[in-house]
Design an enzyme around this catalytic site. Structure first.
Site, PDB file in Angstrom:
ATOM      1  N   SER A 130      -6.621  -3.154   6.155  1.00 19.42           N
ATOM      2  CA  SER A 130      -6.779  -4.336   7.011  1.00 19.42           C
ATOM      3  C   SER A 130      -7.023  -3.916   8.456  1.00 19.42           C
ATOM      4  O   SER A 130      -6.537  -2.882   8.903  1.00 19.42           O
ATOM      5  CB  SER A 130      -5.522  -5.199   6.962  1.00 19.42           C
ATOM      6  OG  SER A 130      -5.254  -5.613   5.653  1.00 19.42           O
TER       7      SER A 130
HETATM    8  N1  SAH Z   1      -1.758  -3.631   2.968  1.00 14.45           N
HETATM    9  C1  SAH Z   1      -3.035  -2.940   3.026  1.00 14.45           C
HETATM   10  C2  SAH Z   1      -4.164  -3.811   2.547  1.00 14.45           C
HETATM   11  C3  SAH Z   1      -4.704  -3.298   1.274  1.00 14.45           C
HETATM   12  S1  SAH Z   1      -6.020  -4.224   0.566  1.00 14.45           S
HETATM   13  C4  SAH Z   1      -3.274  -2.382   4.420  1.00 14.45           C
HETATM   14  O1  SAH Z   1      -2.327  -2.044   5.098  1.00 14.45           O
HETATM   15  O2  SAH Z   1      -4.387  -2.203   4.847  1.00 14.45           O
HETATM   16  C5  SAH Z   1      -5.171  -5.162  -0.644  1.00 14.45           C
HETATM   17  C6  SAH Z   1      -4.554  -4.421  -1.795  1.00 14.45           C
HETATM   18  O3  SAH Z   1      -3.980  -5.381  -2.673  1.00 14.45           O
HETATM   19  C7  SAH Z   1      -5.543  -3.614  -2.647  1.00 14.45           C
HETATM   20  O4  SAH Z   1      -5.158  -2.278  -2.679  1.00 14.45           O
HETATM   21  C8  SAH Z   1      -5.429  -4.270  -4.032  1.00 14.45           C
HETATM   22  O5  SAH Z   1      -5.542  -3.350  -5.104  1.00 14.45           O
HETATM   23  C9  SAH Z   1      -4.038  -4.881  -3.981  1.00 14.45           C
HETATM   24  N2  SAH Z   1      -3.798  -5.971  -4.932  1.00 14.45           N
HETATM   25  C10 SAH Z   1      -4.630  -6.985  -5.297  1.00 14.45           C
HETATM   26  N3  SAH Z   1      -4.019  -7.792  -6.186  1.00 14.45           N
HETATM   27  C11 SAH Z   1      -2.768  -7.286  -6.398  1.00 14.45           C
HETATM   28  C12 SAH Z   1      -1.666  -7.665  -7.228  1.00 14.45           C
HETATM   29  N4  SAH Z   1      -1.700  -8.731  -8.033  1.00 14.45           N
HETATM   30  N5  SAH Z   1      -0.532  -6.907  -7.182  1.00 14.45           N
HETATM   31  C13 SAH Z   1      -0.469  -5.812  -6.390  1.00 14.45           C
HETATM   32  N6  SAH Z   1      -1.484  -5.400  -5.604  1.00 14.45           N
HETATM   33  C14 SAH Z   1      -2.618  -6.121  -5.597  1.00 14.45           C
END
Ligand code: SAH
Length: 221
Positions: A68
């Site tokens: 993000s």
């Molecule tokens: N928190 C991160 C953002 C990662 S992007 C940061 O600091 O930048 C979002 C993430 O959510 C991805 O890695 C994706 O695989 C995960 N994701 C999507 N659906 C999910 C679910 N149902 N349970 C756990 N993780 C999930």
């Protein structure tokens, strides 16, 4: 291990510039800002992208997922904190672990769930470098939350949901707050507050602002 003090694009000065920009963008919570000033964001992205780590953009982290942008991380952390120290926090969507790292500085315990196994391993590797002992990562579908470890003072969902999952709302402690992006093409960041009045629970929903996240998906990979 990559240097966390570093020079040039990965230095403390670069991080300080990121903080000035976040202040200009309206972030006011000094605790959130100082957490982001301490965490070396460049170790959470691939080496080839390290010089872009402090720009206000989301960047690819593999497996079709992204880290993000700093503004979004700051806004969500500030909203979750609401000016108070956080106890137990649950994050859904660990990705590369950057938001997890920021949370570990502002909460006493952080649980983070990620559905893509290689990303859990990546996040583990990154988080080892910052040596925070209050983080627990799990490879799991986060849509059901983590009922055995709740209730949580804060829940942060970092992937866009089609609706606000009841299971998550009910894992909020009294006075707890959840931030969650909702929507498909157009997404809005919501705040859900668990307010207890005369022994009855109310869950207050507030629309915050438009955001852009990868989708929250079911199952594990
Ligand atoms: N928190 C991160 C953002 C990662 S992007 C940061 O600091 O930048 C979002 C993430 O959510 C991805 O890695 C994706 O695989 C995960 N994701 C999507 N659906 C999910 C679910 N149902 N349970 C756990 N993780 C999930």
């Amino acid at each position: 291990m990559r240097s966390t003090s570093g020079i040039g694009m990965t230095s403390q000065r670069t991080r300080d510039r990121m903080l000035s920009r976040l202040r200009e963008q309206g972030i006011k919570d000094e605790v959130t800002l100082s957490a982001m000033g301490e965490i070396p964001r460049h170790i959470f992205v691939d080496e080839a992208l390290a010089t872009r780590a402090y720009e206000d953009v989301s960047l690819p982290i593999g497996f079709g997922q992204t880290i993000s942008q700093p503004y979004t991380v700051a806004k969500m952390t500030e909203t979750l904190r609401a000016g108070r120290p956080l106890g137990k926090v649950l994050e859904i969507g660990t990705g590369c672990g950057y938001q997890t790292a920021v949370l570990s500085k502002v909460a006493s315990e952080v649980y983070s769930l990620e559905r893509i196994s290689p990303l859990v391993m990546k996040a583990r590797k990154h988080l080892r470098e910052i040596r925070m002992s209050n983080i627990k990562l799990k490879h799991a579908d986060g849509t059901m939350g983590l009922p055995d470890f709740g209730p949580f003072d804060g829940i942060i969902v970092t992937a866009a949901a089609s609706h606000i999952p009841d299971e998550l709302v009910h894992q909020l402690a009294a006075g707890g707050r959840m931030v969650i992006p909702v929507g498909t093409d157009e997404q809005i960041l919501y705040l859900i507050e668990h307010i207890v009045n005369n022994g009855t629970s109310e869950f207050k929903k507030t629309k915050l602002e438009p955001v852009k996240f990868v989708p929250l998906l079911g199952g594990t990979n």
